[in-house]
Design a protein around this motif. Structure first.
Motif, PDB file in Angstrom:
ATOM      1  N   ASN B 161     -43.388  14.690 -20.441  1.00  0.00           N
ATOM      2  CA  ASN B 161     -41.757  13.699 -21.210  1.00  0.00           C
ATOM      3  C   ASN B 161     -40.821  14.763 -20.261  1.00  0.00           C
ATOM      4  O   ASN B 161     -40.959  16.014 -19.857  1.00  0.00           O
ATOM      5  N   ILE B 163     -38.100  15.895 -20.811  1.00  0.00           N
ATOM      6  CA  ILE B 163     -37.258  16.385 -20.365  1.00  0.00           C
ATOM      7  C   ILE B 163     -37.442  18.102 -20.133  1.00  0.00           C
ATOM      8  O   ILE B 163     -37.037  18.934 -20.125  1.00  0.00           O
ATOM      9  N   LEU B 233     -30.545  19.205 -23.190  1.00  0.00           N
ATOM     10  CA  LEU B 233     -30.485  17.843 -24.796  1.00  0.00           C
ATOM     11  C   LEU B 233     -28.984  17.050 -24.062  1.00  0.00           C
ATOM     12  O   LEU B 233     -28.566  15.975 -24.675  1.00  0.00           O
ATOM     13  N   THR B 583     -33.047  10.065 -19.818  1.00  0.00           N
ATOM     14  CA  THR B 583     -32.617  11.126 -20.330  1.00  0.00           C
ATOM     15  C   THR B 583     -31.071  11.495 -19.618  1.00  0.00           C
ATOM     16  O   THR B 583     -30.444  10.738 -18.052  1.00  0.00           O
ATOM     17  N   THR B 584     -30.475  12.082 -20.286  1.00  0.00           N
ATOM     18  CA  THR B 584     -28.852  12.670 -20.164  1.00  0.00           C
ATOM     19  C   THR B 584     -29.381  14.049 -19.357  1.00  0.00           C
ATOM     20  O   THR B 584     -29.691  15.365 -20.070  1.00  0.00           O
TER      21      THR B 584
END
Lengths: 147, 660
Positions: B161, B163, B233, B583-584
């Motif tokens: 993942n 993140i 996040l 993702t950011t």
């Protein structure tokens, strides 16, 4: 002070602090919790405008439209019923049509439009928020892998 | 081959742990030195076996052996090496293996350093450790085997993942587990003492360094996790009162209480029963945390790779260990003799107050975390308990505790003089008041609560410095003498001061960022400007960029103050190739103790959606926890607590206890 008196003092102090904590907890549980509803729950029982709730379901296909600037409108559905949402802000990375989502906010007075201030999608592509999964199962449209 | 070897080592470790669970206890009952001596040998053996298993799994990650299901699910051949290694524990199976590795590591440490422990206590404590080890090894082997093979072997893995592809993953879980699992030692010693029916200051002197070590690691682990979530996040928040966060915060609160109550027990032989109970509670909360995180029964923003069916197994472990320990406690606690007496106004009294508030606060967090589960089971309504609940319950409980902190170290043991302590704290109180006034004066329209909150932070900082100053003899000796005495102070005095100082720093950061941060969401076209705090950000547009296993669109912002550009911020929207997952990547610029935080959103006809936060003093939150952890390490280095030398320090500690 005798041993007994000291112990009483400690116990009294303890009961006092815990009593205050219990009062705070009870008060906060009445005022500060947010109920979770599915679109069907909302169709069945009226949620009064201004009450903060969480609303979960799938982002309806072809429902996402961009408004002025950072405004976004979309619909959340559990396939039986649908609620229209407006949101002002950045949508999560995994926000997509057909994906599970949880929004938090309130209905506007005299309006059927739900204004969300928080939109939650998950970090994990295969992950469905538990509440959403449960309410989809209730509607009989769950397509996850068993359980 | 290596994989099968790892699997086999894990099975062997279970066999050894089962032996270690039973034989030493029999030995302690029969006074059989041979059987008791088996415990340390078994502990070291199972450590090396689990280490072997862990190494085998790591090896298959490093070599990208996709014939192992776990590697295939969580790795990718193009992933940078550091994430291949940290990916070992970036999934359910591997993270449970890391949990066990740290558990047996602690057992091995007890075996290694426990030379001068009473034989029966050591044997029983290691046996209890082995019970926990056996339970979790069974869990891994039966439900979460990381060594499962796949045939035919896929050519490419599914990648981790995105993140989790961050240095945070390399540091956060090991630190967190060192903390969680470190409390198992306190638990095992508590249960062993209950079995034995005997407990004394030597017990506390033994348990305290372990508590301190676990607490230090947990503090650093939670802080690291908080910062990781903060920058990764892209939501700009550093604490969400999310179930997973609470799961680590509850053992921390209880562990902090344990740290302080063990101090009373070590120095004054008081609070014995309470300390034992707290040791059990702390590790029970660690187990509960493991259950909440691994089972996914609660909806969390940090949920990764959870599996409800396997949660039931952990729930079983939870019930057996917590239930068993509490039953034992109920049966045996009365046999523990009461210890030293003390007046309510004394160091002991202050530490009791600390414990009272910390455990009550733990309880409110527990209620808030579990209430949704209970309510759903009872009524079927689904609710979420969010930050407002915790701010309303946890917050008010912390205020009196924080106000009381500076008094504690200044009070004498047994019977303290509150008036004298108040006089010593005049300066600290004065400075804090000035700080409050300064906040009101300099920040236009600051809420009164914010001024008070920052004053509480200043009060903690000044209080910790006052403590050191008076220990060095301020007011009674000249500066050179004070300096000499300061150098001669025990390290634990500095540890206490540093930890309380750090608490103050964190409080200031938390209050400042809560009260003064600004946030705006807007759409920007290249060349347009946004104003955030005292700064102007000019959007320079988006440009594509390619990383090793992702592609991204970078947005650049020129940051200027009073028209002069001094920095640029780069934020990005990434897409990881293997999972097609976006993702950011937030762009963060640290300016002094404050930060500008920029996150990119979607493209719209009006420009790019941008979210900008100005977060004044935000880094204080984490700097404070660094001070706390360093305080823990400094205390740990104190001679009195040196793990190998409890006997030699016994006499000194006793005289020191009388002197202060």
């Amino acid at each position: 002070m005798t041993r007994k008196q000291k112990r009483l003092a400690v116990i009294a102090g303890g009961v006092g602090v815990i009593g205050v904590a219990v009062l705070l907890v009870l008060f906060a549980l009445q005022e500060q919790i947010v109920y979770f509803h599915s679109p069907t729950d909302i169709a069945e029982k009226q949620v009064s405008p201004g009450t903060r709730i969480r609303l979960g379901g799938l982002v309806a296909e072809n429902s996402v439209t961009r408004g002025q600037g950072t405004e976004v409108a979309f619909a959340v559905t559990d396939t039986a019923n649908t609620v229209n949402i407006t949101y002002n802000g950045i949508l999560p990375d995994l926000f997509r049509e057909g994906q599970g989502v949880v929004v938090e906010g309130a209905f506007q007075p005299g309006n059927t439009r739900f204004v969300a201030d928080t939109v939650l999608a998950k970090h994990d592509e295969t992950y469905m928020p538990k509440e959403v999964a449960d309410s989809l199962k209730e509607q009989g449209v769950w397509q996850g892998d068993g359980e | 081959m290596i994989v099968e070897l790892g699997h086999y080592a894990l099975v062997m470790a279970l066999a050894v742990a089962l032996l270690q669970s039973v034989l030493p206890v029999i030995g302690s009952v029969r006074q059989d030195a041979g059987l008791m001596a088996m415990a340390p040998a078994a502990a070291v053996t199972s450590f090396f076996l689990v280490l072997l298993a862990f190494a085998a799994l790591t090896a298959s990650y490093v070599t990208s052996d996709f014939s192992v299901q776990n590697v295939w699910e969580n790795s990718h051949s193009l992933k940078p090496m550091i994430y291949k290694i940290s990916g070992v524990w970036g999934n359910h199976e591997g993270s449970m293996l890391l949990w066990i590795l740290i558990l047996v590591f602690f057992s091995a440490l007890v075996a290694f350093f426990g030379g001068n422990l009473p034989a029966a206590l050591k044997a029983n404590a290691l046996a209890v450790q082995a019970w926990i080890t056996s339970a979790f090894l069974l869990f891994v082997l039966l439900t979460s085997n990381p060594f499962q093979r796949l045939t035919p072997a896929p050519i490419e893995g599914r990648d981790l993942n995105p993140i989790l592809q961050d240095v945070g993953l390399a540091i956060h879980p090991p630190l967190l587990y060192l903390g969680y699992v470190g409390f198992s030692i306190c638990f095992s010693f508590a249960v062993a003492a209950l079995i034995d029916g005997r407990i004394d200051a030597a017990w506390a002197r033994w348990v305290r360094p372990w508590t301190l070590a676990a607490w230090t690691a947990l503090t650093a682990g939670i802080a690291m996790g908080s910062y990781w979530a903060y920058y990764e996040l892209g939501w700009g928040g550093w604490w969400f009162w999310d179930p997973v966060e609470n799961a680590s915060f509850m053992p921390w609160l209880a562990g902090t209480a344990l740290l302080h109550s063990a101090l009373v027990m070590e120095k004054r032989e008081a609070l014995k029963i309470w300390t034992v109970l707290l040791a059990i509670i702390t590790f029970s909360l660690s187990l509960l945390g493991t259950f909440l995180v691994r089972s996914g029964v609660l909806t969390s923003v940090h949920a990764f790779a959870t599996d409800p069916t396997r949660g039931v197994f952990i729930l079983g472990i939870l019930v057996i260990f917590i239930g068993g320990a509490f039953t034992l406690f109920a049966l045996r606690a009365q046999s523990l003799k009461h210890g030293g007496l003390f007046a309510p106004v004394s160091r002991e009294g202050a530490l009791v107050l600390n414990n009272l508030f910390l455990t009550t606060a733990t309880l409110t967090v527990l209620v808030g975390t579990l209430y949704p589960l209970v309510l759903e089971a009872l009524t079927g309504s689904k609710i979420s308990v969010g930050p407002p609940f915790f701010n309303l319950t946890f917050g008010p409980l912390m205020v009196p505790l924080l106000l009381a902190v500076p008094f504690g170290p200044l009070l004498a043991w047994k019977r303290g003089d509150l008036l004298a302590v108040c006089q010593r704290l005049y300066a600290a109180a004065g400075i804090s008041l000035l700080v409050a006034l300064a906040v009101v004066y300099f920040s236009t329209g600051a809420p009164v609560m914010a001024a008070l909150g920052i004053a509480i932070g200043a009060w903690l900082i000044c209080g910790s410095l006052t403590d050191l100053a008076y220990r060095a003899g301020a007011g009674r000796a000249g500066l050179p003498v004070m300096w000499q005495r300061l150098k001669g102070l025990p390290r634990s005095a500095f540890g206490t001061a540093l930890a309380h100082f750090g608490l103050g720093v964190s409080v200031i950061g938390i209050v400042a960022v809560t009260a003064f941060s600004t946030e705006q969401v807007m759409t920007l076209k290249p060349g347009e400007q946004a104003v955030s705090g005292p700064f102007a950000l000019e959007f320079e547009g988006l440009r594509p960029n390619t990383g090793p296993n992702y592609t991204e669109l970078q947005g650049r912002f020129a940051v200027s103050r009073d028209g002069a550009q001094f920095a640029t911020i780069t934020a990005a929207k990434r897409v990881y190739t293997a999972r097609r997952m976006p993702t950011t990547e937030a762009g963060i610029l640290t300016i002094g103790p404050s930060q500008l935080y920029v996150a990119l959103g979607d493209e719209t006809p009006d420009g790019t959606v941008v979210r900008i936060w100005w977060k004044p003093w935000v880094t204080f939150i984490w700097f404070g926890t660094v001070f706390m952890s360093v305080g823990g390490i400094v205390s740990l280095l104190d001679r009195r607590l040196r793990v190998g030398a409890p006997a030699a320090s016994k006499a000194r500690a006793a005289t020191a206890g009388q002197a202060t």
